[in-house]
Design a protein around this motif. Structure first.
Motif, PDB file in Angstrom:
ATOM      1  N   PRO A 104      -2.884  34.715  25.234  1.00 21.08           N
ATOM      2  CA  PRO A 104      -1.953  33.723  24.680  1.00 21.08           C
ATOM      3  C   PRO A 104      -0.728  34.292  23.972  1.00 21.08           C
ATOM      4  CG  PRO A 104      -4.189  32.972  24.349  1.00 21.08           C
ATOM      5  CD  PRO A 104      -4.283  34.384  24.867  1.00 21.08           C
ATOM      6  N   ALA A 105      -0.901  35.339  23.172  1.00 18.80           N
ATOM      7  CA  ALA A 105       0.218  35.827  22.363  1.00 18.80           C
ATOM      8  C   ALA A 105       1.370  36.337  23.221  1.00 18.80           C
ATOM      9  CB  ALA A 105      -0.257  36.926  21.410  1.00 18.80           C
ATOM     10  N   HIS A 106       1.086  37.174  24.213  1.00 20.33           N
ATOM     11  CA  HIS A 106       2.202  37.702  24.998  1.00 20.33           C
ATOM     12  C   HIS A 106       2.816  36.650  25.922  1.00 20.33           C
ATOM     13  CE1 HIS A 106      -1.153  39.220  27.819  1.00 20.33           C
ATOM     14  NE2 HIS A 106      -0.423  38.463  28.604  1.00 20.33           N
ATOM     15  N   GLN A 107       2.069  35.570  26.171  1.00 22.21           N
ATOM     16  CA  GLN A 107       2.678  34.475  26.933  1.00 22.21           C
ATOM     17  C   GLN A 107       3.698  33.711  26.082  1.00 22.21           C
ATOM     18  OE1 GLN A 107      -0.354  32.143  28.939  1.00 22.21           O
ATOM     19  NE2 GLN A 107      -0.780  33.801  30.370  1.00 22.21           N
ATOM     20  N   TYR A 108       3.488  33.648  24.777  1.00 21.08           N
ATOM     21  CA  TYR A 108       4.523  33.099  23.893  1.00 21.08           C
ATOM     22  C   TYR A 108       5.798  33.937  23.991  1.00 21.08           C
ATOM     23  CZ  TYR A 108       1.621  29.787  21.116  1.00 21.08           C
ATOM     24  OH  TYR A 108       0.858  28.725  20.695  1.00 21.08           O
ATOM     25  N   VAL A 109       5.640  35.260  23.937  1.00 21.87           N
ATOM     26  CA  VAL A 109       6.814  36.140  24.012  1.00 21.87           C
ATOM     27  C   VAL A 109       7.570  35.909  25.317  1.00 21.87           C
ATOM     28  CG1 VAL A 109       7.613  38.537  24.060  1.00 21.87           C
ATOM     29  CG2 VAL A 109       5.717  37.899  22.557  1.00 21.87           C
ATOM     30  N   TYR A 110       6.836  35.875  26.408  1.00 20.23           N
ATOM     31  CA  TYR A 110       7.467  35.712  27.731  1.00 20.23           C
ATOM     32  C   TYR A 110       8.167  34.357  27.835  1.00 20.23           C
ATOM     33  CZ  TYR A 110       7.833  36.043  32.874  1.00 20.23           C
ATOM     34  OH  TYR A 110       8.284  36.097  34.173  1.00 20.23           O
ATOM     35  N   GLN A 111       7.519  33.290  27.342  1.00 17.86           N
ATOM     36  CA  GLN A 111       8.152  31.974  27.414  1.00 17.86           C
ATOM     37  C   GLN A 111       9.426  31.923  26.582  1.00 17.86           C
ATOM     38  OE1 GLN A 111       7.395  28.811  29.253  1.00 17.86           O
ATOM     39  NE2 GLN A 111       9.517  28.941  28.589  1.00 17.86           N
ATOM     40  N   LEU A 112       9.413  32.535  25.428  1.00 18.27           N
ATOM     41  CA  LEU A 112      10.632  32.588  24.618  1.00 18.27           C
ATOM     42  C   LEU A 112      11.735  33.347  25.353  1.00 18.27           C
ATOM     43  CD1 LEU A 112       9.020  33.193  21.122  1.00 18.27           C
ATOM     44  CD2 LEU A 112      10.461  31.239  21.749  1.00 18.27           C
ATOM     45  N   ALA A 113      11.379  34.429  26.021  1.00 23.58           N
ATOM     46  CA  ALA A 113      12.373  35.154  26.819  1.00 23.58           C
ATOM     47  C   ALA A 113      12.910  34.271  27.944  1.00 23.58           C
ATOM     48  CB  ALA A 113      11.754  36.432  27.389  1.00 23.58           C
ATOM     49  N   LEU A 114      12.039  33.463  28.536  1.00 15.88           N
ATOM     50  CA  LEU A 114      12.455  32.594  29.645  1.00 15.88           C
ATOM     51  C   LEU A 114      13.492  31.559  29.215  1.00 15.88           C
ATOM     52  CD1 LEU A 114       9.052  31.970  31.472  1.00 15.88           C
ATOM     53  CD2 LEU A 114      10.945  33.414  32.247  1.00 15.88           C
ATOM     54  N   THR A 115      13.523  31.221  27.941  1.00 14.73           N
ATOM     55  CA  THR A 115      14.538  30.254  27.490  1.00 14.73           C
ATOM     56  C   THR A 115      15.946  30.824  27.640  1.00 14.73           C
ATOM     57  OG1 THR A 115      14.521  30.971  25.164  1.00 14.73           O
ATOM     58  CG2 THR A 115      12.922  29.264  25.806  1.00 14.73           C
ATOM     59  N   LYS A 116      16.062  32.141  27.772  1.00 18.99           N
ATOM     60  CA  LYS A 116      17.365  32.802  27.925  1.00 18.99           C
ATOM     61  C   LYS A 116      17.517  33.438  29.309  1.00 18.99           C
ATOM     62  CE  LYS A 116      18.267  31.953  23.575  1.00 18.99           C
ATOM     63  NZ  LYS A 116      19.273  30.922  23.190  1.00 18.99           N
ATOM     64  N   ALA A 117      16.616  33.122  30.229  1.00 20.41           N
ATOM     65  CA  ALA A 117      16.588  33.784  31.530  1.00 20.41           C
ATOM     66  C   ALA A 117      16.912  32.813  32.667  1.00 20.41           C
ATOM     67  CB  ALA A 117      15.218  34.413  31.753  1.00 20.41           C
ATOM     68  N   ASP A 118      17.041  33.377  33.873  1.00 16.84           N
ATOM     69  CA  ASP A 118      17.238  32.562  35.073  1.00 16.84           C
ATOM     70  C   ASP A 118      16.376  33.139  36.199  1.00 16.84           C
ATOM     71  OD1 ASP A 118      18.566  34.853  35.922  1.00 16.84           O
ATOM     72  OD2 ASP A 118      20.567  33.986  35.730  1.00 16.84           O
ATOM     73  N   ARG A 119      16.476  32.530  37.382  1.00 14.38           N
ATOM     74  CA  ARG A 119      15.630  32.954  38.493  1.00 14.38           C
ATOM     75  C   ARG A 119      15.866  34.407  38.882  1.00 14.38           C
ATOM     76  NH1 ARG A 119      10.952  32.710  40.303  1.00 14.38           N
ATOM     77  NH2 ARG A 119      11.032  30.577  39.552  1.00 14.38           N
ATOM     78  N   SER A 120      17.074  34.882  38.862  1.00 16.27           N
ATOM     79  CA  SER A 120      17.337  36.265  39.249  1.00 16.27           C
ATOM     80  C   SER A 120      16.670  37.233  38.262  1.00 16.27           C
ATOM     81  CB  SER A 120      18.845  36.530  39.333  1.00 16.27           C
ATOM     82  OG  SER A 120      19.462  36.373  38.069  1.00 16.27           O
ATOM     83  N   TRP A 121      16.616  36.850  36.991  1.00 20.04           N
ATOM     84  CA  TRP A 121      15.934  37.657  35.972  1.00 20.04           C
ATOM     85  C   TRP A 121      14.446  37.751  36.298  1.00 20.04           C
ATOM     86  CZ3 TRP A 121      12.031  37.015  32.361  1.00 20.04           C
ATOM     87  CH2 TRP A 121      12.020  37.854  31.252  1.00 20.04           C
ATOM     88  N   VAL A 122      13.833  36.617  36.637  1.00 15.04           N
ATOM     89  CA  VAL A 122      12.416  36.588  36.988  1.00 15.04           C
ATOM     90  C   VAL A 122      12.154  37.424  38.239  1.00 15.04           C
ATOM     91  CG1 VAL A 122      10.504  35.107  37.745  1.00 15.04           C
ATOM     92  CG2 VAL A 122      12.034  34.329  35.917  1.00 15.04           C
TER      93      VAL A 122
END
Length: 434
Positions: free
Chosen positions: A211-229
């Motif tokens: 759970p904890a590192h999924q919070y980190v990843y989701q927060l990063a996704l708020t500033k990301a786009d498909r090419s980043w993924v």
């Protein structure tokens, strides 16, 4: 779900009981090893009995027995972590099952396919049409190239459900503390602060598992786009672990711990601890996956609901865990027949009505309102190409790195820069060269 689909500690303890009824109906109990003569299907999976998948696959076993008279179904008790750590060794021995549920992604199914331990399912996919109901985002994790990278190449796994993450929230606690259910990221952070002001830690989490590192990843996704993924997950570019997205994810998560939105004591907690605490009403929110849905439905006494993580067009999600057929399986045709049954409308409808996200259900047959909402939210993400997979998938062993390094972020023994340096080092060591 552990990542995605990471499974809870409780699952390991109850899996045998979960399928006991199904095994009786399936005529199990023969301890002799008659595998290889077409009269025994050895099946491994690790779904909780009250999960949508556990319920649906119990039904599938019953239907399989009816269509295969005289065939014994042998379900063995396995846990997610157990399979994750020992799959290569077991599948390279004479003890391989005929059919196995396995985590998807480069680090797991991709690695086994590269090692030659899985059966190429492409001919069966073509023959049986398993690909037809799967959206592009769901198909991605079923196919792997010669390097074990997902998204192209042969079919090595079939998902019969999908999954994604969301915010589960306790309606009773929101009403008690007069907190508005957020629809924007600003409202979300305001809700976190409002609960903290009331003396309530707002977010359930767990640092010893996913759970904890999924919070980190989701927060990063708020500033990301498909090419980043795609750069991070599929090597379509070189990820920068100190870019705006990763930096925001790590620093915001660390800040949330400092502000008391996430308890420092959660560093040693496991996913089961976080889920059980949410069920008990100790936390008003829990960011996690749809795999919890059935359990919350059956076990929570408080009223609860879900909402998409605010402020992001991307979320963690994909096709569900895969049915894979080991290269050394002795009864592959029976395995293919069982996969086929799990893709049928009846099983798919059962999945959908018990809190799962089916891939081939009849929409009109899904009657449960909460389940309808769950499926609709997933469809919105899938249609918008918003499924960003899971952070531990890119390279083998990355899950352990994410867990240990995120624990340091929680305890304060590593700052965000050191955290991101550690992720980069592990990622670069495991990613394909060239």
């Amino acid at each position: 779900m552990l990542t995605a689909r990471k499974r809870t500690k409780r699952t390991v303890a109850v899996i045998a009981a979960a399928l006991a009824g199904a095994l009786v109906m399936a005529g199990c109990g023969d301890s002799g090893d008659d595998a290889g003569d077409g009269k025994s299907l050895k099946l491994w999976h690790y779904e909780a009995p009250n999960s949508a998948m556990g319920i649906a696959w119990k039904q599938a076993i019953e239907e399989f027995k009816k269509s295969h008279p005289g065939v014994t179904v042998k379900v063995e008790e396995k846990g997610f972590e157990q399979i994750q750590k020992t799959a290569s060794m077991v599948l390279n021995s004479g003890d391989a099952p005929d059919l196995m549920e396995y985590n998807k992604g480069n680090a797991t199914t991709g690695l086994l396919s590269k090692q030659g331990l899985l059966t190429d399912l492409t001919p069966e996919v073509t023959k049986r049409g398993w690909d037809k109901p799967l959206s592009p985002g769901v198909r991605t994790t079923s196919r792997y190239d010669a390097q074990g990278v997902m998204g192209s190449g042969n079919w090595y796994g079939i998902p019969n459900y999908a999954e994604y993450t969301m915010v589960f929230y306790n309606k009773t606690l929101f009403e008690k503390h007069h907190v508005k259910v957020p629809t924007t990221f600003a409202e979300f952070t305001a809700a976190l602060e409002a609960f903290k002001d009331e003396g309530v830690t707002p977010l359930a989490s767990a640092g010893a598992e996913y759970p904890a590192h999924q919070y980190v990843y989701q927060l990063a996704l708020t500033k990301a786009d498909r090419s980043w993924v795609d750069a991070y997950e599929q090597y379509k570019g070189k990820p920068d672990f100190h870019d705006a997205a990763w930096t925001y994810g790590a620093t915001t998560f660390a800040d949330w711990v400092k502000k008391g939105y996430i308890a420092k004591s959660s560093s040693g907690a496991k996913a089961e601890d976080a889920g059980a605490a949410f069920i008990a009403g100790k936390y008003p929110m829990f960011f996690s996956g749809s795999w919890w849905f059935g359990r919350f439905t059956s076990e929570m006494k408080d009223q609860w609901g879900t909402f998409p993580f605010p402020g992001s067009n991307l979320t963690l999600g994909s096709g569900g865990n895969l049915w894979v057929v080991p290269k050394g399986a002795k009864n592959k045709e029976l395995a293919y027949d069982f996969i086929d049954i799990t893709m049928k409308k009846g099983i798919q409808n059962t999945l959908g009505n018990h809190g799962g996200v089916p891939v081939a259900a009849d929409p009109s047959a899904i009657t449960d309102p909460q389940s309808k909402s769950l499926i609709q939210d997933f469809t919105a993400y899938a249609d918008a190409d918003g499924l960003a997979f899971y952070p531990d998938w890119p390279v083998p062993g990355f899950y352990d790195t994410l867990v240990s390094e995120t624990q340091k972020l929680i305890t304060g023994s590593a700052d965000p820069d050191a955290y991101l340096d550690a992720l980069k080092k592990a990622y670069d060591a495991g990613a394909p060269k060239g």
